[in-house]
Design a protein around this motif. Structure first.
Motif, mmCIF file in Angstrom:
data_model
loop_
_atom_site.group_PDB
_atom_site.id
_atom_site.type_symbol
_atom_site.label_atom_id
_atom_site.label_comp_id
_atom_site.label_asym_id
_atom_site.label_seq_id
_atom_site.Cartn_x
_atom_site.Cartn_y
_atom_site.Cartn_z
ATOM 1 N N ASP A 1 -22.782 -14.870 38.961
ATOM 2 C CA ASP A 1 -23.378 -13.711 39.907
ATOM 3 C C ASP A 1 -22.879 -12.996 38.361
ATOM 4 O OD1 ASP A 1 -22.952 -14.222 42.019
ATOM 5 O OD2 ASP A 1 -20.662 -13.781 42.572
ATOM 6 N N ILE A 2 -22.457 -13.243 37.607
ATOM 7 C CA ILE A 2 -22.388 -12.721 36.172
ATOM 8 C C ILE A 2 -23.666 -12.490 35.649
ATOM 9 C CG2 ILE A 2 -21.602 -12.121 33.696
ATOM 10 C CD1 ILE A 2 -18.706 -13.463 35.274
ATOM 11 N N GLU A 3 -24.305 -11.749 35.616
ATOM 12 C CA GLU A 3 -25.536 -11.721 34.529
ATOM 13 C C GLU A 3 -26.056 -11.030 33.495
ATOM 14 O OE1 GLU A 3 -29.015 -10.862 35.537
ATOM 15 O OE2 GLU A 3 -28.493 -11.487 37.563
ATOM 16 N N THR A 4 -24.566 -10.576 32.649
ATOM 17 C CA THR A 4 -24.415 -10.562 31.322
ATOM 18 C C THR A 4 -23.097 -9.904 30.573
ATOM 19 O OG1 THR A 4 -25.537 -9.805 29.273
ATOM 20 C CG2 THR A 4 -26.593 -7.966 30.325
ATOM 21 N N CYS A 5 -22.932 -9.361 29.195
ATOM 22 C CA CYS A 5 -21.767 -8.945 28.910
ATOM 23 C C CYS A 5 -22.195 -8.424 27.756
ATOM 24 C CB CYS A 5 -21.287 -10.326 28.293
ATOM 25 S SG CYS A 5 -19.237 -9.718 27.707
ATOM 26 N N VAL A 6 -21.730 -7.223 27.302
ATOM 27 C CA VAL A 6 -22.222 -5.988 26.609
ATOM 28 C C VAL A 6 -20.573 -5.630 26.545
ATOM 29 C CG1 VAL A 6 -23.582 -4.343 25.893
ATOM 30 C CG2 VAL A 6 -24.197 -5.272 28.108
ATOM 31 N N GLU A 7 -20.501 -5.257 24.544
ATOM 32 C CA GLU A 7 -19.748 -5.394 23.542
ATOM 33 C C GLU A 7 -20.143 -3.489 23.414
ATOM 34 O OE1 GLU A 7 -18.225 -7.345 20.903
ATOM 35 O OE2 GLU A 7 -16.869 -8.433 22.710
ATOM 36 N N CYS A 8 -19.672 -2.642 23.497
ATOM 37 C CA CYS A 8 -19.849 -1.367 23.513
ATOM 38 C C CYS A 8 -18.483 -0.533 22.855
ATOM 39 C CB CYS A 8 -20.438 -1.092 25.094
ATOM 40 S SG CYS A 8 -19.296 -0.633 26.063
ATOM 41 N N SER A 9 -18.744 0.541 22.798
ATOM 42 C CA SER A 9 -17.897 1.508 22.305
ATOM 43 C C SER A 9 -17.860 3.340 22.893
ATOM 44 C CB SER A 9 -17.626 1.779 20.546
ATOM 45 O OG SER A 9 -16.765 2.860 20.322
ATOM 46 N N ALA A 10 -17.335 3.701 23.404
ATOM 47 C CA ALA A 10 -17.717 4.736 24.110
ATOM 48 C C ALA A 10 -17.492 6.219 22.793
ATOM 49 C CB ALA A 10 -16.565 4.895 25.360
ATOM 50 N N LYS A 11 -16.147 5.564 22.109
ATOM 51 C CA LYS A 11 -16.340 6.192 21.138
ATOM 52 C C LYS A 11 -17.197 6.979 20.229
ATOM 53 C CE LYS A 11 -13.159 7.770 17.543
ATOM 54 N NZ LYS A 11 -11.332 7.472 17.201
ATOM 55 N N ASN A 12 -17.638 5.154 19.504
ATOM 56 C CA ASN A 12 -18.956 5.405 18.417
ATOM 57 C C ASN A 12 -20.484 5.275 19.342
ATOM 58 O OD1 ASN A 12 -17.259 5.085 17.106
ATOM 59 N ND2 ASN A 12 -17.421 2.999 16.338
ATOM 60 N N LEU A 13 -20.668 5.586 20.590
ATOM 61 C CA LEU A 13 -21.973 5.109 20.938
ATOM 62 C C LEU A 13 -22.729 4.023 20.901
ATOM 63 C CD1 LEU A 13 -22.746 8.938 20.730
ATOM 64 C CD2 LEU A 13 -21.282 8.314 22.784
ATOM 65 N N LYS A 14 -21.992 3.075 20.779
ATOM 66 C CA LYS A 14 -22.482 2.312 20.478
ATOM 67 C C LYS A 14 -23.109 1.188 21.708
ATOM 68 C CE LYS A 14 -21.661 -2.588 18.423
ATOM 69 N NZ LYS A 14 -20.654 -3.256 18.151
ATOM 70 N N ASN A 15 -24.357 0.847 22.063
ATOM 71 C CA ASN A 15 -24.325 -0.449 23.305
ATOM 72 C C ASN A 15 -24.497 0.941 24.781
ATOM 73 O OD1 ASN A 15 -25.687 -1.496 21.113
ATOM 74 N ND2 ASN A 15 -23.714 -3.533 21.990
ATOM 75 N N ILE A 16 -23.591 2.091 24.814
ATOM 76 C CA ILE A 16 -23.702 2.732 26.134
ATOM 77 C C ILE A 16 -25.034 2.606 26.179
ATOM 78 C CG2 ILE A 16 -23.444 5.065 27.229
ATOM 79 C CD1 ILE A 16 -21.069 3.840 25.398
#
Length: 619
Positions: free
Chosen positions: A140-155
């Motif tokens: 059921d897992i489509e994908t995984c994303v690493e992000c940073s709310a602080k740096n706005l990375k990959n939001i």
């Protein structure tokens, strides 16, 4: 495609769920973060897929378990957020969150999951080594994303992937373990390939690929782009390109490649353009577009529909004999989920000496289906891809709804092309023989037909004053006490009796007096089996006297016990009466009515045959 998308964010406290939502909306990291963000709706015009998107936050501190379960049941996609610098939050993904979600969702319609590793700004390493085994374990897992709310990375990417998981899911298309397309996806794409293969040679040439590209993506492929696509296939498989065209194997390989490279939307765009829903079933809206048929109106195929059906016939008539062999019929219906024509069809329409459906018979069967059951006709045209090939909004564009029959009677003219004749008579009077004779089958050929392969309908063309028309004969059940008005509705009635059976005519007299004596529908009495001795009928009036009394035409002698093809004169007369019911009554005392009808039929049958031969030569 869905009209909106609902994204739910769950995860352990303090992993940054609320921060992710607030960073997306304000495009900056918030100084103060509430326990839970209010539900946010992103308008369609600012999302990549042009679909309104609702983002829902979850807070253990503010919400009960019951509220969480409700949100899980409403969500289209769930993002499980963990902190990349917190091993406990990663462990909770498999020990708590995935089991909880699976317990609260239906096994057959699981919600896609996105794993979200937040706070990537706090570490120099990636969590992917830990996460990949989890992704391989849970489908059921489509994908995984690493992000940073602080740096706005990959939001933005996070919410785009979440939206994409709903609108363009991988699950129905592809099996990651096997690294291949799922059977239902192969079946759908194979139908699409066959529809797009306009000449049915098993490959998509450049013209067909360009038409496919324009149909699905509203833009043609440049010649170099076409070559690039074929070169990609050539490099990866030996039989993906044949005669400089794309084979079915090559077509399926391309879609496998799109999915493996994360371009699911390309395959989904194709599938949806050809009528498929998220479960890879053709939608009801695609198969059954709305068409309104008022009372006393009939449904017919229009000129474009006949041209389309002619092209489908030509595409599958491989040996160019103007008939469809059983193998050719099977090939034609490969784009259907079932075989729509049974053995009775071969005794409903004209066939050749081998019993194969001719070109004329093929068009007649489509005409019959459209007249009797327009929804079925729309469904069949949908399977064949009519609206796609002819670039119409739906199959409804193939149908003409005729004007009310009462208006035809008032104006004493009609634009209709199909006329229905109900054939009634006692059991054994010769009704079935009358139907089959219309298809050119004499008594000898009729005796070779299995009882369970017979039909209650026969349809073919006749010529009336130079116009080609379809006459549809319907053998009505003997027990007329159980017939409704709809069952009896028709343009002309045939009352058949056996001249050799003294009990046969009584039925015709009874049914006429009970159902048609006050009707404006023209009636014709058929003296069947006229090659046999004519017995005196056990009825108070002879058939001739009965017809004279009720102002009907004299009984028409008929036999199918001939060495040649039975005469079509009587069927032309029936069509003429159906077209001009007022003339049939006015010319009752004038035998030239029959003479004109027969003469017109003979002239145009000869002319029609000459045109048919010319058409053969063109093909």
């Amino acid at each position: 495609m869905r009209k909106d998308v609902r994204i739910l964010l769950v995860g352990e406290p303090k992993v940054g769920k609320t921060s992710l939502i607030m960073s997306l909306v304000s495009e900056e990291f918030p100084d103060e973060v509430p326990l839970r963000a209010e539900e946010i709706t992103i308008p369609a015009d600012v999302t990549p897929e042009r679909v309104p998107t609702h983002i829902v936050d979850y807070s253990e501190a503010e919400q009960s378990d019951e509220q969480l379960y409700q949100e899980i049941s409403k969500a289209n996609v769930i993002c499980i957020v963990y902190s990349v610098n917190n091993k406990k939050s990663i462990e909770k993904v498999t020990s708590h969150w995935i089991p909880l979600i699976n317990d609260r969702t239906d096994k057959d319609s699981r919600v896609p999951l996105i794993l979200v590793g937040n706070k990537s700004d706090l570490v120099e390493h990636s969590s992917m080594e830990t996460i990949l085994p989890i992704m391989n374990q849970y489908q059921d897992i489509e994908t995984c994303v690493e992000c940073s709310a602080k740096n706005l990375k990959n939001i933005s990417e996070l919410f785009y992937y979440a939206q994409k998981a709903v609108l363009h899911p991988t699950g129905p298309l592809y099996c990651p373990e096997e690294k291949e397309l799922k059977p239902s996806c192969i079946k759908a794409l194979t139908r699409i390939f066959k529809i797009s293969d306009l000449d049915n040679d098993g490959i998509l040439n450049d013209n067909e690929l360009n038409f496919f590209q324009r149909t699905c993506f509203n833009t043609p492929l440049a010649p170099q782009a076409l070559e690039d696509v074929k070169n990609v296939v050539r490099r990866n498989m030996t039989d993906g390109v044949k005669n400089n065209g794309l084979s079915l194997k090559g077509f399926l390989f391309l879609h496998t490649l799109f999915i493996q490279r994360g371009r699911h939307e390309t395959t989904w765009t194709v599938l949806r353009r050809f009528g498929y829903d998220d479960d890879l079933e053709l939608t009801q809206e695609y198969l059954f577009p709305i068409i309104k048929v008022p009372p006393d109106c009939t449904t017919e195929l229009n000129h474009n529909a006949y041209l389309f059906l002619q092209s489908v016939f030509d595409k599958h008539d491989k040996d160019r004999d103007c008939a469809l062999s059983p193998e050719e019929v099977k090939d034609l219906f490969k784009v259907f989920p079932y075989m729509p024509w049974g053995p009775d069809v071969n005794n409903t329409v004209c066939t050749n000496d081998k019993g194969w459906i001719t070109y004329q018979g093929y068009l007649s069967q489509w005409t019959l289906t459209t007249y009797l059951d327009v929804q079925r006709s729309l469904e069949y045209l949908g399977y064949l891809g009519y609206s796609i090939i002819y670039e119409q909004e739906s199959q409804a564009a193939a149908i003409t709804v005729t004007r009310n029959k009462r208006i035809d009677l008032q104006k004493k003219q009609t634009q209709r092309s199909v006329f229905r004749c109900n054939v009634l008579g006692a059991r054994g009077s010769g009704k079935s023989g009358f139907l089959l004779a219309f298809l050119g089958k004499n008594l000898q050929r009729q005796r070779q037909i299995r009882e369970d392969h017979k039909s209650y309908y026969a349809i073919s063309t006749t010529y009336v004053y130079g116009q080609e028309k379809y006459l549809l004969l319907h053998e009505v059940m003997t027990d007329f006490d159980f017939l409704s008005e709809a069952d009896l509705a028709c343009d002309v009635v045939c009352l058949v009796y056996d001249v050799n059976n003294p009990e046969s005519f009584e039925y015709c007299a009874k049914v006429y007096k009970q159902c048609f004596i006050d009707s404006k529908t023209p009636c014709v009495v058929i003296a069947a089996k006229s090659d046999l001795h004519e017995a005196r009928q056990h009825y108070s009036l002879s058939p001739h006297e009965f017809c004279r009394k009720h102002k009907l035409h004299p009984p028409q002698p008929f036999t199918c016990n001939t060495t040649e093809v039975p005469s079509k004169d009587v069927y032309t007369r029936l069509t003429t009466m159906a077209m001009y019911p007022h003339m049939a009554q006015a010319d009752l005392k004038n035998s030239t009515f029959w003479l004109r009808a027969s003469l017109g039929a003979t002239v145009f049958a000869v002319l029609g045959f000459a045109m048919y031969r010319a058409l053969l030569k063109q093909r």
